[in-house]
Motif scaffolding. Structure first.
Motif, PDB file in Angstrom:
ATOM      1  N   TYR A  36       0.843  -1.187   0.000  1.00 15.87           N
ATOM      2  CA  TYR A  36       0.000   0.000   0.000  1.00 15.87           C
ATOM      3  C   TYR A  36       0.878   1.236   0.000  1.00 15.87           C
ATOM      4  N   GLU A  88       4.749   7.272   1.706  1.00 21.24           N
ATOM      5  CA  GLU A  88       5.112   6.186   2.610  1.00 21.24           C
ATOM      6  C   GLU A  88       4.501   4.896   2.085  1.00 21.24           C
ATOM      7  N   PHE A  90       3.749   0.754   2.623  1.00 22.77           N
ATOM      8  CA  PHE A  90       3.529  -0.276   3.634  1.00 22.77           C
ATOM      9  C   PHE A  90       3.363  -1.633   2.970  1.00 22.77           C
ATOM     10  N   VAL A 105      -1.653  -7.757   8.893  1.00 26.32           N
ATOM     11  CA  VAL A 105      -0.619  -7.108   9.702  1.00 26.32           C
ATOM     12  C   VAL A 105       0.308  -6.322   8.797  1.00 26.32           C
ATOM     13  N   PHE A 106       0.631  -5.118   9.218  1.00 26.50           N
ATOM     14  CA  PHE A 106       1.450  -4.216   8.414  1.00 26.50           C
ATOM     15  C   PHE A 106       2.871  -4.110   8.950  1.00 26.50           C
ATOM     16  N   GLY A 107       3.778  -3.799   8.039  1.00 25.31           N
ATOM     17  CA  GLY A 107       5.104  -3.394   8.452  1.00 25.31           C
ATOM     18  C   GLY A 107       5.081  -1.950   8.924  1.00 25.31           C
ATOM     19  N   ALA A 108       6.230  -1.486   9.412  1.00 23.95           N
ATOM     20  CA  ALA A 108       6.311  -0.135   9.978  1.00 23.95           C
ATOM     21  C   ALA A 108       6.342   0.946   8.913  1.00 23.95           C
TER      22      ALA A 108
ATOM     23  N   TYR B  36      -7.433   0.011  12.947  1.00 18.93           N
ATOM     24  CA  TYR B  36      -5.997   0.250  12.980  1.00 18.93           C
ATOM     25  C   TYR B  36      -5.744   1.685  13.448  1.00 18.93           C
ATOM     26  N   ARG B  42       4.775   6.521  12.815  1.00 21.44           N
ATOM     27  CA  ARG B  42       4.772   5.084  13.073  1.00 21.44           C
ATOM     28  C   ARG B  42       3.900   4.377  12.051  1.00 21.44           C
ATOM     29  N   GLY B  43       4.041   3.110  11.983  1.00 23.61           N
ATOM     30  CA  GLY B  43       3.264   2.310  11.037  1.00 23.61           C
ATOM     31  C   GLY B  43       1.851   2.074  11.516  1.00 23.61           C
ATOM     32  N   LEU B  44       1.175   1.186  10.835  1.00 23.64           N
ATOM     33  CA  LEU B  44      -0.210   0.866  11.151  1.00 23.64           C
ATOM     34  C   LEU B  44      -0.258  -0.261  12.167  1.00 23.64           C
ATOM     35  N   GLN B  45      -0.859   0.034  13.295  1.00 25.49           N
ATOM     36  CA  GLN B  45      -0.948  -0.948  14.369  1.00 25.49           C
ATOM     37  C   GLN B  45      -2.378  -1.465  14.451  1.00 25.49           C
ATOM     38  N   LEU B  46      -2.539  -2.775  14.441  1.00 30.23           N
ATOM     39  CA  LEU B  46      -3.860  -3.365  14.578  1.00 30.23           C
ATOM     40  C   LEU B  46      -4.306  -3.250  16.030  1.00 30.23           C
TER      41      LEU B  46
END
Lengths: 116, 109
Positions: A36, A88, A90, A105-108, B36, B42-46
């Motif tokens: 994404y 950015e 992902f 689940v995503f990476g940072a 999320y 920061r990234g996407l946190q569930l």
């Protein structure tokens, strides 16, 4: 547990240069993999996805990604970067989308800067 | 096609105030639903996911809660917001594929 690692927090490339963003995943079953893109202040846009079949998948905006099961990787590439690609990115892994209890689940994320 | 309606787009709330973010789904039935959060830098946190009405799984301990009162409705709540709750909140579903809402940018002041 499923997880995604994007080892590069920031990447800077010159406009017109090639790009590769790295993604490594951990998943105990057949992975569904996604890339994404998020521009500043915007939501997520799907670039491409891999479920099965040809391990080299083509996406929008000239992006492609290659699934390598032996390396648990799903790296994103583009032959020639444009200034508008600055954003950015992902990587994400999940199971079959309508699977019971499935999680994505995503990476940072990797922030791409493009210099002229 | 499956779509998600998420609102509001932006929200500024004082510390200690309650929160309710709602997301509704169209074009699919009995989807998996997700909340999320993306904090600054920061990234996407569930945060939560739900496989059905009244079924909520929490991924991380926090000041927030989620509920699913109807098949196509997913609500994120807090009784008292903290500064650390600021961020970009995304609702998502998985049915025929994964679909994301347009997000809510929450600033707690």
């Amino acid at each position: 547990a499923q997880s995604v690692t994007q080892p590069d927090i920031h990447i800077t490339v010159s406009e017109g240069a090639s790009l590769e963003l790295r993604c490594n995943y951990s998943y105990g079953a057949t992975p569904y993999l996604f890339w994404y893109v998020q521009s500043p202040g915007q939501g997520l846009q799907l670039l491409l996805k891999y479920f099965s079949g040809d391990t080299l998948v083509q996406g929008i905006k000239g992006f492609e990604a290659e699934f390598k099961r032996s390396q648990s990787s799903f790296n994103l590439r583009k032959p020639s970067v444009h200034w508008s690609d600055a954003a950015e990115y992902f990587c994400a892994v999940g199971g079959r989308p309508n699977g019971y209890g499935n999680k994505l689940v995503f990476g940072a994320g990797t922030i791409l800067r493009v210099k002229s | 096609s499956q779509t998600i309606h998420q609102w509001p787009a932006t929200l500024v709330q004082p510390v200690g105030s309650p929160l309710s973010l709602e997301c509704t789904v169209e074009g699919t039935s009995n989807p998996n639903l997700y909340w999320y959060r993306q904090a600054a830098g920061r990234g996407l946190q569930l945060l939560f996911y739900s496989v059905g009405i009244g079924q909520i799984s929490s991924e991380v301990p926090q000041n927030l809660s989620a509920s699913r009162p109807q098949d196509r409705q997913f609500i994120l709540s807090s009784k008292k917001l903290l500064l650390s709750d600021s961020g970009f909140y995304l609702c998502a579903l998985s049915g025929f594929g994964y679909t994301f809402g347009s997000g809510t940018r929450l600033t707690v002041v």
